[in-house]
Design a protein around this motif. Sequence first.
Motif, PDB file in Angstrom:
ATOM      1  N   HIS A 197       4.264  37.761   6.913  1.00  0.00           N
ATOM      2  CA  HIS A 197       4.668  37.614   8.526  1.00  0.00           C
ATOM      3  C   HIS A 197       5.828  36.891   8.570  1.00  0.00           C
ATOM      4  O   HIS A 197       6.758  37.176   9.509  1.00  0.00           O
ATOM      5  CB  HIS A 197       3.666  36.920   9.128  1.00  0.00           C
ATOM      6  CG  HIS A 197       3.956  36.535  10.724  1.00  0.00           C
ATOM      7  ND1 HIS A 197       4.160  37.463  11.671  1.00  0.00           N
ATOM      8  CD2 HIS A 197       4.219  35.091  11.205  1.00  0.00           C
ATOM      9  CE1 HIS A 197       4.606  36.727  12.682  1.00  0.00           C
ATOM     10  NE2 HIS A 197       4.594  35.475  12.476  1.00  0.00           N
ATOM     11  N   SER A 209       0.186  38.720  14.567  1.00  0.00           N
ATOM     12  CA  SER A 209       0.414  38.777  13.160  1.00  0.00           C
ATOM     13  C   SER A 209       0.260  37.443  12.292  1.00  0.00           C
ATOM     14  O   SER A 209       0.843  36.495  12.681  1.00  0.00           O
ATOM     15  CB  SER A 209       1.908  39.214  12.852  1.00  0.00           C
ATOM     16  OG  SER A 209       1.770  39.331  11.307  1.00  0.00           O
ATOM     17  N   PRO A 210      -0.651  37.528  11.384  1.00  0.00           N
ATOM     18  CA  PRO A 210      -1.526  38.576  10.752  1.00  0.00           C
ATOM     19  C   PRO A 210      -2.546  38.904  11.843  1.00  0.00           C
ATOM     20  O   PRO A 210      -2.902  38.265  12.827  1.00  0.00           O
ATOM     21  CB  PRO A 210      -2.248  37.931   9.923  1.00  0.00           C
ATOM     22  CG  PRO A 210      -1.601  36.513   9.106  1.00  0.00           C
ATOM     23  CD  PRO A 210      -0.770  36.052  10.751  1.00  0.00           C
ATOM     24  N   ARG A 261       0.480  35.488   5.877  1.00  0.00           N
ATOM     25  CA  ARG A 261       1.373  34.769   6.538  1.00  0.00           C
ATOM     26  C   ARG A 261       2.647  34.786   5.647  1.00  0.00           C
ATOM     27  O   ARG A 261       3.649  34.442   6.636  1.00  0.00           O
ATOM     28  CB  ARG A 261       0.819  33.268   6.489  1.00  0.00           C
ATOM     29  CG  ARG A 261      -0.633  33.212   7.216  1.00  0.00           C
ATOM     30  CD  ARG A 261      -0.953  31.854   7.441  1.00  0.00           C
ATOM     31  NE  ARG A 261      -2.350  31.903   7.988  1.00  0.00           N
ATOM     32  CZ  ARG A 261      -2.688  32.110   9.229  1.00  0.00           C
ATOM     33  NH1 ARG A 261      -1.730  32.369  10.052  1.00  0.00           N
ATOM     34  NH2 ARG A 261      -4.015  32.131   9.657  1.00  0.00           N
TER      35      ARG A 261
END
Length: 378
Positions: free
Chosen positions: A303, A325-326, A300
Amino acid sequence: MLDLAGRLRDWIEEGREFAVATVVAVGGSAPRPPGAALAVSGDGTAIGSVSGGCVEGAVYELCVQALRDGRTRVERFGYSDEDAFAVGLTCGGTIDIMITPFAAARRAAAPFAAVSAAGRGEPVALARVVRGPADLLGGALLVRPDGTHEGGLGGDPALDRTAVAEARALLDTGRTGTVELSEDGSHCPGGLTLLVESAVPPPRMIVFGAIDFASALVGAGKFLGYHVTVCDARPVFATRARFPDADEIVVDWPDRYLRGTPTDRRTVLCVLTHDAKFDVPLLKEALRLPVAYIGAMGSRRTHEDRARRLREEGVSAPELARLRSPIGLDLGARTPEETAVSIAAEIIAARHGGTGTPLTNTNRPIHATGRETAPQVA
């Protein structure tokens, strides 16, 4: 039917007569989608499936009967029928099945031409009347991507033109589905129902980043029927020895490769590079393409950093919202193989509008209506 095109083309070339049973409509929890088919040759050989086991015996006998009398017919099987348990459809749904005989005298007909073309790997759509007046039932059009076509639905040019347009729209996205038409060619439920089957090359999965997780994802992608490409800028990692199952291995900068390679609305892009110098320029390109799925690996924190860099590069909020994403669903995956399952599951859910929620915790139909049917591959 076109999912059996390769085998049926062999039967045509061998001069066999055969009958094909095709699922033309489903209701409730039916096991196979429209377009699924079972074929029976004159010597009794059977290929394919219309129900994953349910009603297959009864459908086989209907194919044998069609070979004898030469008639096209549509039959319904469902859990409400008195003989539902006898024929095996106990899953709680209904299926309508059209049985069509293919005799030597009709080898020039559109369905034969569609089977032959799809068996050669050509993109084609086959539109057939599956509900309507008896004299139109089974009427068929072979439609190519450029709009050229063969056959007809009953002598009405306006109806044929509308059917061609509808078939091309489904063919463009590689979908199989039904279309409601009136006999004058306008959209009007209660007129004619067409089943449009598309036969197209396999959709593409492009995996960026030649890492161990990519190797597992290649296997999952092949299992799902994708044409899988692995791309990495590092020649020492992007090798056939590391990715023996990939259809293509490309050594190139990911963003440059993506700009020059064909993609369409069925393409899925999996970014596993996990390196900003690759990820950011690649995703900047990817998020502006009309593809089916874009996912990127990373924590995270990764991201958030990636998203910040993309915004600085001019990627808009709607574009960034397309990024998964993830990557993958929350399955608790740890190994590359488990992670590949997680990514594949998210791709399937994105394609069909699934939620990823355990079925135990839902009360909606397992096979919900209105979802896209998977592309048929010859």
